[in-house]
Design an enzyme around this catalytic site. Structure first.
Site, PDB file in Angstrom:
ATOM      1  N   ARG A 116       0.814  -1.228   0.000  1.00  0.00           N
ATOM      2  CA  ARG A 116       0.000   0.000   0.000  1.00  0.00           C
ATOM      3  C   ARG A 116       0.844   1.273   0.000  1.00  0.00           C
ATOM      4  O   ARG A 116       0.417   2.291   0.548  1.00  0.00           O
ATOM      5  CB  ARG A 116      -0.952   0.022   1.202  1.00  0.00           C
ATOM      6  CG  ARG A 116      -2.035  -1.039   1.172  1.00  0.00           C
ATOM      7  CD  ARG A 116      -3.071  -0.707   0.110  1.00  0.00           C
ATOM      8  NE  ARG A 116      -4.174  -1.655   0.131  1.00  0.00           N
ATOM      9  CZ  ARG A 116      -5.312  -1.445   0.762  1.00  0.00           C
ATOM     10  NH1 ARG A 116      -5.519  -0.334   1.410  1.00  0.00           N
ATOM     11  NH2 ARG A 116      -6.258  -2.357   0.716  1.00  0.00           N
ATOM     12  N   ARG A 120      -2.861   6.845   0.955  1.00  0.00           N
ATOM     13  CA  ARG A 120      -3.308   8.056   1.658  1.00  0.00           C
ATOM     14  C   ARG A 120      -2.330   8.665   2.653  1.00  0.00           C
ATOM     15  O   ARG A 120      -2.505   9.800   3.071  1.00  0.00           O
ATOM     16  CB  ARG A 120      -4.634   7.769   2.368  1.00  0.00           C
ATOM     17  CG  ARG A 120      -5.805   7.720   1.427  1.00  0.00           C
ATOM     18  CD  ARG A 120      -7.011   7.142   2.100  1.00  0.00           C
ATOM     19  NE  ARG A 120      -6.721   5.767   2.508  1.00  0.00           N
ATOM     20  CZ  ARG A 120      -7.597   4.944   3.052  1.00  0.00           C
ATOM     21  NH1 ARG A 120      -8.816   5.357   3.295  1.00  0.00           N
ATOM     22  NH2 ARG A 120      -7.257   3.714   3.367  1.00  0.00           N
ATOM     23  N   ARG A 140      -6.137  12.722  -5.070  1.00  0.00           N
ATOM     24  CA  ARG A 140      -7.363  12.047  -4.653  1.00  0.00           C
ATOM     25  C   ARG A 140      -8.493  13.055  -4.390  1.00  0.00           C
ATOM     26  O   ARG A 140      -9.668  12.720  -4.504  1.00  0.00           O
ATOM     27  CB  ARG A 140      -7.021  11.224  -3.420  1.00  0.00           C
ATOM     28  CG  ARG A 140      -8.082  10.422  -2.798  1.00  0.00           C
ATOM     29  CD  ARG A 140      -8.540   9.272  -3.649  1.00  0.00           C
ATOM     30  NE  ARG A 140      -9.479   8.532  -2.841  1.00  0.00           N
ATOM     31  CZ  ARG A 140     -10.685   8.978  -2.551  1.00  0.00           C
ATOM     32  NH1 ARG A 140     -11.123  10.100  -3.072  1.00  0.00           N
ATOM     33  NH2 ARG A 140     -11.484   8.271  -1.772  1.00  0.00           N
ATOM     34  N   ASP A 148      -6.623  -1.905  -7.675  1.00  0.00           N
ATOM     35  CA  ASP A 148      -7.240  -2.582  -6.541  1.00  0.00           C
ATOM     36  C   ASP A 148      -7.550  -4.030  -6.921  1.00  0.00           C
ATOM     37  O   ASP A 148      -7.743  -4.330  -8.097  1.00  0.00           O
ATOM     38  CB  ASP A 148      -8.532  -1.877  -6.111  1.00  0.00           C
ATOM     39  CG  ASP A 148      -8.877  -2.257  -4.676  1.00  0.00           C
ATOM     40  OD1 ASP A 148      -8.287  -1.679  -3.749  1.00  0.00           O
ATOM     41  OD2 ASP A 148      -9.699  -3.178  -4.481  1.00  0.00           O
ATOM     42  N   TYR A 163     -14.888 -11.301  -0.795  1.00  0.00           N
ATOM     43  CA  TYR A 163     -15.526 -10.000  -1.060  1.00  0.00           C
ATOM     44  C   TYR A 163     -16.798 -10.153  -1.897  1.00  0.00           C
ATOM     45  O   TYR A 163     -17.789  -9.461  -1.676  1.00  0.00           O
ATOM     46  CB  TYR A 163     -14.557  -9.051  -1.776  1.00  0.00           C
ATOM     47  CG  TYR A 163     -13.606  -8.388  -0.808  1.00  0.00           C
ATOM     48  CD1 TYR A 163     -14.026  -7.324  -0.017  1.00  0.00           C
ATOM     49  CD2 TYR A 163     -12.305  -8.835  -0.666  1.00  0.00           C
ATOM     50  CE1 TYR A 163     -13.174  -6.721   0.895  1.00  0.00           C
ATOM     51  CE2 TYR A 163     -11.437  -8.241   0.241  1.00  0.00           C
ATOM     52  CZ  TYR A 163     -11.888  -7.191   1.021  1.00  0.00           C
ATOM     53  OH  TYR A 163     -11.042  -6.599   1.930  1.00  0.00           O
TER      54      TYR A 163
HETATM   55  O1  CP3 Z   1       0.154  -1.422  -2.649  1.00  0.00           O
HETATM   56  C1  CP3 Z   1      -0.101  -0.431  -3.367  1.00  0.00           C
HETATM   57  O2  CP3 Z   1       0.316   0.702  -3.130  1.00  0.00           O
HETATM   58  C2  CP3 Z   1      -0.907  -0.645  -4.622  1.00  0.00           C
HETATM   59  C3  CP3 Z   1      -2.276  -0.321  -4.521  1.00  0.00           C
HETATM   60  C4  CP3 Z   1      -3.252  -1.227  -3.798  1.00  0.00           C
HETATM   61  C5  CP3 Z   1      -4.498  -0.741  -3.350  1.00  0.00           C
HETATM   62  N1  CP3 Z   1      -5.250  -1.801  -2.923  1.00  0.00           N
HETATM   63  C6  CP3 Z   1      -4.909   0.669  -3.373  1.00  0.00           C
HETATM   64  C7  CP3 Z   1      -6.008   1.124  -2.509  1.00  0.00           C
HETATM   65  C8  CP3 Z   1      -3.222  -2.608  -3.550  1.00  0.00           C
HETATM   66  C9  CP3 Z   1      -2.114  -3.607  -3.768  1.00  0.00           C
HETATM   67  C10 CP3 Z   1      -4.508  -2.956  -3.011  1.00  0.00           C
HETATM   68  C11 CP3 Z   1      -4.900  -4.332  -2.698  1.00  0.00           C
HETATM   69  C12 CP3 Z   1      -6.131  -4.573  -1.939  1.00  0.00           C
HETATM   70  N2  CP3 Z   1      -7.337  -3.946  -2.055  1.00  0.00           N
HETATM   71  C13 CP3 Z   1      -6.284  -5.601  -0.987  1.00  0.00           C
HETATM   72  C14 CP3 Z   1      -5.239  -6.619  -0.620  1.00  0.00           C
HETATM   73  C15 CP3 Z   1      -4.186  -6.023   0.203  1.00  0.00           C
HETATM   74  C16 CP3 Z   1      -4.474  -5.952   1.654  1.00  0.00           C
HETATM   75  O3  CP3 Z   1      -4.445  -4.836   2.184  1.00  0.00           O
HETATM   76  O4  CP3 Z   1      -4.699  -6.998   2.271  1.00  0.00           O
HETATM   77  C17 CP3 Z   1      -7.595  -5.538  -0.485  1.00  0.00           C
HETATM   78  C18 CP3 Z   1      -8.173  -6.425   0.583  1.00  0.00           C
HETATM   79  C19 CP3 Z   1      -8.257  -4.496  -1.180  1.00  0.00           C
HETATM   80  C20 CP3 Z   1      -9.672  -4.070  -1.049  1.00  0.00           C
HETATM   81  C21 CP3 Z   1      -9.775  -2.677  -0.594  1.00  0.00           C
HETATM   82  N3  CP3 Z   1      -9.484  -1.567  -1.371  1.00  0.00           N
HETATM   83  C22 CP3 Z   1     -10.167  -2.215   0.671  1.00  0.00           C
HETATM   84  C23 CP3 Z   1     -10.561  -3.104   1.827  1.00  0.00           C
HETATM   85  C24 CP3 Z   1     -10.105  -0.805   0.630  1.00  0.00           C
HETATM   86  C25 CP3 Z   1     -10.516   0.172   1.694  1.00  0.00           C
HETATM   87  C26 CP3 Z   1      -9.471   0.128   2.738  1.00  0.00           C
HETATM   88  C27 CP3 Z   1      -9.199   1.459   3.302  1.00  0.00           C
HETATM   89  O5  CP3 Z   1      -8.098   1.543   3.861  1.00  0.00           O
HETATM   90  O6  CP3 Z   1     -10.031   2.388   3.185  1.00  0.00           O
HETATM   91  C28 CP3 Z   1      -9.645  -0.419  -0.640  1.00  0.00           C
HETATM   92  C29 CP3 Z   1      -9.400   0.962  -1.104  1.00  0.00           C
HETATM   93  C30 CP3 Z   1      -8.005   1.288  -1.500  1.00  0.00           C
HETATM   94  N4  CP3 Z   1      -7.200   0.500  -2.287  1.00  0.00           N
HETATM   95  C31 CP3 Z   1      -7.291   2.492  -1.190  1.00  0.00           C
HETATM   96  C32 CP3 Z   1      -6.037   2.391  -1.843  1.00  0.00           C
HETATM   97  C33 CP3 Z   1      -4.954   3.431  -1.883  1.00  0.00           C
HETATM   98  C34 CP3 Z   1      -7.827   3.676  -0.400  1.00  0.00           C
HETATM   99  C35 CP3 Z   1      -8.698   4.428  -1.335  1.00  0.00           C
HETATM  100  C36 CP3 Z   1      -8.765   5.901  -1.086  1.00  0.00           C
HETATM  101  O7  CP3 Z   1      -7.917   6.653  -1.586  1.00  0.00           O
HETATM  102  O8  CP3 Z   1      -9.731   6.314  -0.416  1.00  0.00           O
END
Ligand code: CP3
Length: 350
Positions: A27, A31, A40, A76, A153
């Site tokens: 990640r 943010r 964003r 994502d 999911y």
């Molecule tokens: O690693 C990186 O920087 C690459 C980008 C990346 C994102 N999501 C961006 C993101 C990667 C590799 C993911 C994978 C992802 N997405 C997973 C597996 C990784 C893990 O954490 O176990 C999962 C379960 C998801 C599903 C997902 N997407 C969730 C549960 C959420 C909300 C979580 C939160 O913290 O709010 C997202 C949104 C998301 N994906 C964000 C980002 C940067 C936040 C979105 C925003 O800007 O509001």
């Protein structure tokens, strides 16, 4: 093809010698960076994923700002369920929502088989644009969710606390569950192959919810399909990383699933895992993400603990044990990367 100026990450994935232990952070494009939040503000999350110029820009931010040794494409895991026909929304400060969750064989049959070159072209365009803009500075990682994590999911319809719907589904409708896992596995394998074709130098499979399962269920519902994905990925020598969170009990099996690297969460000790499973695979991880709330002394002490635990061997990629948290000060992430660069040299003397 542009020659990589820094290929430490790829060498470490293959267990080859390196000058220092390469680091990237799960990640890392996100943010906690004010530069990410500025973009964003102007575009919602899904629009950012679907606009290659924006995806490329935020993918490269941590390379410039934090100094990581690999980039991971901004996207994502839920783009696959969306491409298969589910409606996806990211709800501000709540997380993802998938409408009309899958609950029956009928629902499974309605899902589309995807053609990534059409249905997920925007991700492939983001990969090739990012590669061009990186200009060989560091390798680029592509990723997908594991079939099990994606199915969780798709059946829950989003995140969950109790995970009762997914458990009801696999225990009461195992046939439909296996059909769905099979369908997702084909999509994930095609998607990861297409990302490699578009220029990804490595791919990571996120099995975030593997640890929800008992050991036997993990083999049946998660590992079997991770294996299927890996066996179907078209690749030359691009490494495959499997990050399986909370899976203590199947490390030997994981080490034999076809992956080059196993990513570990922070509840395990790298050294102990290494001595248990040997040098067959490289290990990635595994600093507790909340250590980044600490001051520099604490971060340094804990980073050295991780390096010491792995010891003087090849085949370690430094990372956190899960994603970086949104309220971590970016300078702490930068300090971690700097300190690993410096301190890890001692672990790689010839
Ligand atoms: O690693 C990186 O920087 C690459 C980008 C990346 C994102 N999501 C961006 C993101 C990667 C590799 C993911 C994978 C992802 N997405 C997973 C597996 C990784 C893990 O954490 O176990 C999962 C379960 C998801 C599903 C997902 N997407 C969730 C549960 C959420 C909300 C979580 C939160 O913290 O709010 C997202 C949104 C998301 N994906 C964000 C980002 C940067 C936040 C979105 C925003 O800007 O509001």
């Amino acid at each position: 093809m542009t020659k990589l100026k820094n290929d430490l990450f790829l060498r470490a994935c293959k267990g080859k010698s390196v000058e220092y232990t390469p680091t990237w952070i799960m990640r890392q494009a996100g943010r906690y960076l004010p530069e990410y939040r500025a973009i964003r503000k102007k575009a919602d999350f899904i629009t950012m994923c679907k606009t290659p110029e924006l995806a490329a820009e935020v993918t490269i931010q941590p390379v410039d700002l934090i100094g990581v040794d690999a980039a991971i494409i901004f996207s994502d895991i839920l783009v696959i369920p969306e491409a298969m026909g589910m409606r996806l929304e990211m709800i501000e400060s709540k997380g993802p929502k998938l409408y009309n969750p899958i609950r029956s064989m009928d629902d499974v049959n309605k899902l589309k088989e995807i053609d990534p070159t059409k249905d997920l072209k925007y991700v492939l365009d983001a990969v090739s644009l990012t590669k061009r803009e990186l200009n060989g500075r560091v390798p680029l990682i592509g990723f997908a969710g594991s079939p099990w994590t994606l199915m969780t999911y798709m059946v829950e319809g989003g995140g969950s606390k109790s995970f009762s719907e997914i458990k009801k589904f696999i225990y009461n409708k195992p046939k439909a569950a296996h059909m769905l896992l099979d369908k997702i596995a084909d999509s994930v394998a095609d998607y990861l192959s297409a990302k490699i074709e578009a220029g990804a130098n490595a791919v990571q499979i996120f099995d975030t919810w593997g640890g929800l399962l008992s050991p036997a269920d993990f083999e049946e519902f998660s590992l079997a399909y991770i294996q299927k994905v890996i066996s179907q990925i078209k690749r030359k020598d691009e490494p495959v990383i499997v990050f399986a969170k909370g899976v203590h009990y199947k490390l030997n099996k994981l080490a034999n699933c076809g992956a080059d690297v196993i990513g570990l969460d922070w509840t395990m000790e790298l050294g102990k895992v290494r001595s248990k499973i040997g040098n067959k695979v490289a290990l990635q991880g595994n600093l507790d993400p909340t250590v980044l709330y600490g001051d520099n002394d604490k971060i340094k002490k804990e980073a050295i603990k991780v390096l010491k635990s792995f010891g003087k061997h090849n085949g370690h990629i430094f990372n956190l044990g899960h994603g970086i948290l949104p309220d971590v000060p970016p300078e702490n992430a930068k300090y971690l990367v700097d300190v690993v660069k410096e301190e890890s040299k001692k672990f790689h003397v010839k």
